[in-house]
Design a protein around this motif. Structure first.
Motif, PDB file in Angstrom:
ATOM      1  N   GLY A   7      -0.125  19.623  27.054  1.00 40.15           N
ATOM      2  CA  GLY A   7       0.574  18.375  27.308  1.00 40.15           C
ATOM      3  C   GLY A   7       1.416  17.875  26.165  1.00 40.15           C
ATOM      4  N   THR A   8       1.342  18.528  25.013  1.00 36.18           N
ATOM      5  CA  THR A   8       2.157  18.139  23.866  1.00 36.18           C
ATOM      6  C   THR A   8       3.601  18.604  24.072  1.00 36.18           C
ATOM      7  OG1 THR A   8       0.247  18.421  22.406  1.00 36.18           O
ATOM      8  CG2 THR A   8       2.421  18.327  21.372  1.00 36.18           C
ATOM      9  N   PRO A   9       4.591  17.744  23.851  1.00 31.78           N
ATOM     10  CA  PRO A   9       5.975  18.213  23.920  1.00 31.78           C
ATOM     11  C   PRO A   9       6.224  19.303  22.875  1.00 31.78           C
ATOM     12  CG  PRO A   9       5.910  15.824  24.041  1.00 31.78           C
ATOM     13  CD  PRO A   9       4.526  16.284  23.675  1.00 31.78           C
ATOM     14  N   VAL A  10       6.777  20.429  23.301  1.00 35.27           N
ATOM     15  CA  VAL A  10       6.965  21.545  22.375  1.00 35.27           C
ATOM     16  C   VAL A  10       8.394  22.069  22.331  1.00 35.27           C
ATOM     17  CG1 VAL A  10       4.580  22.369  22.349  1.00 35.27           C
ATOM     18  CG2 VAL A  10       6.127  23.150  24.154  1.00 35.27           C
ATOM     19  N   TRP A  11       9.248  21.676  23.279  1.00 36.04           N
ATOM     20  CA  TRP A  11      10.614  22.213  23.257  1.00 36.04           C
ATOM     21  C   TRP A  11      11.519  21.377  24.148  1.00 36.04           C
ATOM     22  CZ3 TRP A  11      12.878  24.672  19.733  1.00 36.04           C
ATOM     23  CH2 TRP A  11      14.065  25.383  19.931  1.00 36.04           C
ATOM     24  N   VAL A  54      15.092  23.198  16.655  1.00 39.10           N
ATOM     25  CA  VAL A  54      14.813  21.883  17.222  1.00 39.10           C
ATOM     26  C   VAL A  54      15.154  21.760  18.708  1.00 39.10           C
ATOM     27  CG1 VAL A  54      14.982  20.604  15.055  1.00 39.10           C
ATOM     28  CG2 VAL A  54      17.062  21.033  16.387  1.00 39.10           C
ATOM     29  N   ALA A  55      15.969  22.652  19.250  1.00 42.26           N
ATOM     30  CA  ALA A  55      16.398  22.545  20.649  1.00 42.26           C
ATOM     31  C   ALA A  55      17.229  23.775  20.983  1.00 42.26           C
ATOM     32  CB  ALA A  55      17.207  21.263  20.874  1.00 42.26           C
ATOM     33  N   ALA A  56      17.778  23.794  22.194  1.00 39.56           N
ATOM     34  CA  ALA A  56      18.665  24.885  22.580  1.00 39.56           C
ATOM     35  C   ALA A  56      19.656  24.412  23.629  1.00 39.56           C
ATOM     36  CB  ALA A  56      17.869  26.080  23.106  1.00 39.56           C
ATOM     37  N   VAL A  57      20.791  25.101  23.691  1.00 37.32           N
ATOM     38  CA  VAL A  57      21.802  24.853  24.717  1.00 37.32           C
ATOM     39  C   VAL A  57      22.086  26.173  25.412  1.00 37.32           C
ATOM     40  CG1 VAL A  57      22.825  22.888  23.515  1.00 37.32           C
ATOM     41  CG2 VAL A  57      23.692  25.186  23.060  1.00 37.32           C
ATOM     42  N   VAL A  58      22.498  26.080  26.679  1.00 32.63           N
ATOM     43  CA  VAL A  58      22.704  27.292  27.470  1.00 32.63           C
ATOM     44  C   VAL A  58      23.708  26.986  28.569  1.00 32.63           C
ATOM     45  CG1 VAL A  58      20.773  26.767  29.030  1.00 32.63           C
ATOM     46  CG2 VAL A  58      21.494  29.138  28.725  1.00 32.63           C
ATOM     47  N   PRO A  59      24.564  27.945  28.935  1.00 31.81           N
ATOM     48  CA  PRO A  59      25.443  27.719  30.084  1.00 31.81           C
ATOM     49  C   PRO A  59      24.651  27.765  31.379  1.00 31.81           C
ATOM     50  CG  PRO A  59      25.727  29.948  29.257  1.00 31.81           C
ATOM     51  CD  PRO A  59      24.814  29.251  28.287  1.00 31.81           C
ATOM     52  N   PRO A  60      25.150  27.118  32.447  1.00 35.61           N
ATOM     53  CA  PRO A  60      24.447  27.166  33.735  1.00 35.61           C
ATOM     54  C   PRO A  60      24.440  28.570  34.309  1.00 35.61           C
ATOM     55  CG  PRO A  60      26.591  26.140  33.990  1.00 35.61           C
ATOM     56  CD  PRO A  60      26.386  26.320  32.525  1.00 35.61           C
ATOM     57  N   MET A  61      23.448  28.829  35.148  1.00 41.40           N
ATOM     58  CA  MET A  61      23.404  30.114  35.821  1.00 41.40           C
ATOM     59  C   MET A  61      24.577  30.216  36.789  1.00 41.40           C
ATOM     60  SD  MET A  61      19.313  30.582  36.535  1.00 41.40           S
ATOM     61  CE  MET A  61      19.119  28.927  37.212  1.00 41.40           C
ATOM     62  N   CYS A  71      15.986  18.910  29.272  1.00 35.16           N
ATOM     63  CA  CYS A  71      14.701  19.238  29.877  1.00 35.16           C
ATOM     64  C   CYS A  71      13.658  19.322  28.772  1.00 35.16           C
ATOM     65  CB  CYS A  71      14.782  20.569  30.628  1.00 35.16           C
ATOM     66  SG  CYS A  71      13.228  21.058  31.434  1.00 35.16           S
ATOM     67  N   LEU A  72      12.586  18.570  28.912  1.00 34.33           N
ATOM     68  CA  LEU A  72      11.483  18.593  27.972  1.00 34.33           C
ATOM     69  C   LEU A  72      10.410  19.550  28.479  1.00 34.33           C
ATOM     70  CD1 LEU A  72      10.207  17.198  25.403  1.00 34.33           C
ATOM     71  CD2 LEU A  72       9.027  15.707  27.033  1.00 34.33           C
ATOM     72  N   TYR A  73       9.852  20.350  27.567  1.00 38.32           N
ATOM     73  CA  TYR A  73       8.790  21.288  27.912  1.00 38.32           C
ATOM     74  C   TYR A  73       7.482  20.820  27.284  1.00 38.32           C
ATOM     75  CZ  TYR A  73      12.513  24.415  29.397  1.00 38.32           C
ATOM     76  OH  TYR A  73      13.597  24.970  30.047  1.00 38.32           O
ATOM     77  N   LEU A  74       6.416  20.836  28.083  1.00 35.36           N
ATOM     78  CA  LEU A  74       5.090  20.446  27.633  1.00 35.36           C
ATOM     79  C   LEU A  74       4.220  21.682  27.480  1.00 35.36           C
ATOM     80  CD1 LEU A  74       4.583  17.380  30.021  1.00 35.36           C
ATOM     81  CD2 LEU A  74       5.480  17.375  27.675  1.00 35.36           C
ATOM     82  N   ALA A  75       3.391  21.683  26.446  1.00 36.13           N
ATOM     83  CA  ALA A  75       2.563  22.843  26.149  1.00 36.13           C
ATOM     84  C   ALA A  75       1.571  23.118  27.265  1.00 36.13           C
ATOM     85  CB  ALA A  75       1.817  22.630  24.841  1.00 36.13           C
ATOM     86  N   ALA A 124       5.820  34.352  20.953  1.00 34.49           N
ATOM     87  CA  ALA A 124       6.430  34.375  19.629  1.00 34.49           C
ATOM     88  C   ALA A 124       7.150  33.065  19.322  1.00 34.49           C
ATOM     89  CB  ALA A 124       7.403  35.551  19.534  1.00 34.49           C
ATOM     90  N   HIS A 125       7.639  32.395  20.367  1.00 31.70           N
ATOM     91  CA  HIS A 125       8.325  31.106  20.185  1.00 31.70           C
ATOM     92  C   HIS A 125       7.308  29.992  20.384  1.00 31.70           C
ATOM     93  CE1 HIS A 125      10.982  27.692  20.778  1.00 31.70           C
ATOM     94  NE2 HIS A 125      12.011  28.448  20.414  1.00 31.70           N
ATOM     95  N   GLU A 126       6.941  29.340  19.275  1.00 29.38           N
ATOM     96  CA  GLU A 126       5.904  28.314  19.345  1.00 29.38           C
ATOM     97  C   GLU A 126       6.460  26.928  19.647  1.00 29.38           C
ATOM     98  OE1 GLU A 126       3.372  28.423  15.919  1.00 29.38           O
ATOM     99  OE2 GLU A 126       3.310  30.613  15.914  1.00 29.38           O
ATOM    100  N   GLY A 127       7.805  26.777  19.580  1.00 30.33           N
ATOM    101  CA  GLY A 127       8.406  25.476  19.891  1.00 30.33           C
ATOM    102  C   GLY A 127       9.078  24.843  18.694  1.00 30.33           C
ATOM    103  N   PHE A 128       9.084  23.517  18.682  1.00 28.70           N
ATOM    104  CA  PHE A 128       9.746  22.774  17.612  1.00 28.70           C
ATOM    105  C   PHE A 128       9.209  23.190  16.243  1.00 28.70           C
ATOM    106  CE2 PHE A 128       9.686  19.386  21.054  1.00 28.70           C
ATOM    107  CZ  PHE A 128      11.020  19.542  21.405  1.00 28.70           C
ATOM    108  N   GLU A 129      10.128  23.398  15.305  1.00 31.60           N
ATOM    109  CA  GLU A 129       9.729  23.742  13.944  1.00 31.60           C
ATOM    110  C   GLU A 129       9.826  22.561  12.986  1.00 31.60           C
ATOM    111  OE1 GLU A 129      11.030  28.476  14.085  1.00 31.60           O
ATOM    112  OE2 GLU A 129      12.239  27.048  12.925  1.00 31.60           O
ATOM    113  N   ALA A 130      10.533  21.500  13.383  1.00 28.97           N
ATOM    114  CA  ALA A 130      10.733  20.348  12.504  1.00 28.97           C
ATOM    115  C   ALA A 130       9.875  19.177  12.962  1.00 28.97           C
ATOM    116  CB  ALA A 130      12.205  19.938  12.497  1.00 28.97           C
ATOM    117  N   THR A 131       9.456  18.357  12.023  1.00 25.97           N
ATOM    118  CA  THR A 131       8.701  17.147  12.346  1.00 25.97           C
ATOM    119  C   THR A 131       9.665  16.035  12.736  1.00 25.97           C
ATOM    120  OG1 THR A 131       8.748  16.341  10.059  1.00 25.97           O
ATOM    121  CG2 THR A 131       6.912  17.780  10.701  1.00 25.97           C
TER     122      THR A 131
END
Length: 266
Positions: A7-11, A54-61, A71-75, A124-131
């Motif tokens: 439930g922790t926000p991670v990405w 800290v985040a990512a951007v992507v073109p639409p499918m 979009c927020l991702y929860l652990a 391998a991708h654990e999520g946010f790296e910055a506080t």
């Protein structure tokens, strides 16, 4: 690997028709730099604040007509189990659980009223790296909904949150906690929100100087929706970027006033 509590926000990420325009905007407003686009994963491009992801951007499918939004991702320790819990508690699974290389696994879901978010099972991708104190980093998020009772039943049932209600008759605001730490807010949408605005998750990014960041954003075509205003949690403002994605900024070092009383709920 550090596993974040469920439930922790991670990405956070967002789709943009004009990815280069989004990179210019958020680079100027939040100080982000960007890595190389991953063609293997739909040109997914990570953003960095002082070298930390800290985040990512992507073109639409191809063929997608979705509006730009964060979009927020929860652990999740198990995204398949989370998807099942979402369904059993009245939500919807919009993108079935899927493996993303060795980075982890994900699904995209919504609560019973259409609040869209993701679940992320780290590899391998654990999520946010910055506080949250790092300018440009994710620092907070809130579920905005017209049906708070639905959200207050759904999110604790799926993620095991403990809840606290703000003691203020003028604001219906609740905090969801994980292991005694606040991780997500829930705000009732008032009549100030036009009826065509759907419920959503409002993502906050940290800035050093809220007013200056607002000036940079509006100078590049963003629309200021609210603020800047002071609060016990920092000076903040809400904006819509030039491609229509809503987000907020918060100067966590500019604190004003006393924190509100919170009542623990059973």
């Amino acid at each position: 690997m550090t596993v974040k509590p469920q439930g922790t926000p991670v990405w956070a990420d967002a789709m943009f028709t004009d990815v280069e325009g989004a990179k210019r905007f958020y680079g100027a407003v939040l100080g982000w730099t960007f890595g190389e686009a991953s063609s293997e994963h739909g040109n997914y491009t990570q953003a960095y604040a002082d070298g930390k992801a800290v985040a990512a951007v992507v073109p639409p499918m191809p063929g997608s007509e979705e509006a730009s939004r964060w979009c927020l991702y929860l652990a999740s320790p198990d995204v398949a189990a989370t998807a099942a819990e979402v369904r059993s508690n009245g939500g919807r699974v919009l993108l079935e659980p899927m493996q993303v290389g060795d980075f982890g696994s994900m699904c995209i879901v919504s609560d019973p009223d259409g609040v869209v978010f993701g679940a992320w099972q780290a590899g391998a991708h654990e999520g946010f790296e910055a506080t949250k104190e790092q300018p440009g980093a994710f620092c907070w998020a809130e579920v905005f909904t017209r049906e708070p009772a639905h959200a207050d039943a759904f999110f604790p049932a799926v993620f095991g949150y403990a809840s606290q209600q703000m003691d203020d008759p003028n604001v219906d605001f609740r905090i969801y906690n994980v292991e005694g730490e606040p991780v997500l807010g829930r705000m009732k949408m008032t009549e100030d929100f036009p009826p065509e605005v759907p419920p959503y998750v409002n993502v906050y990014f940290s800035v050093s100087g809220c007013d200056e960041a607002v000036a940079r954003a509006t100078g590049l075509g963003a629309v200021l929706r609210y603020g800047p205003v002071d609060s016990p949690f920092g000076r903040y403002a809400s904006l819509t970027d030039p491609q229509g994605a809503d987000f907020s900024i918060l100067d966590v070092n500019h604190l004003t006033g006393e924190a509100p009383e919170l009542a623990d709920l059973p």
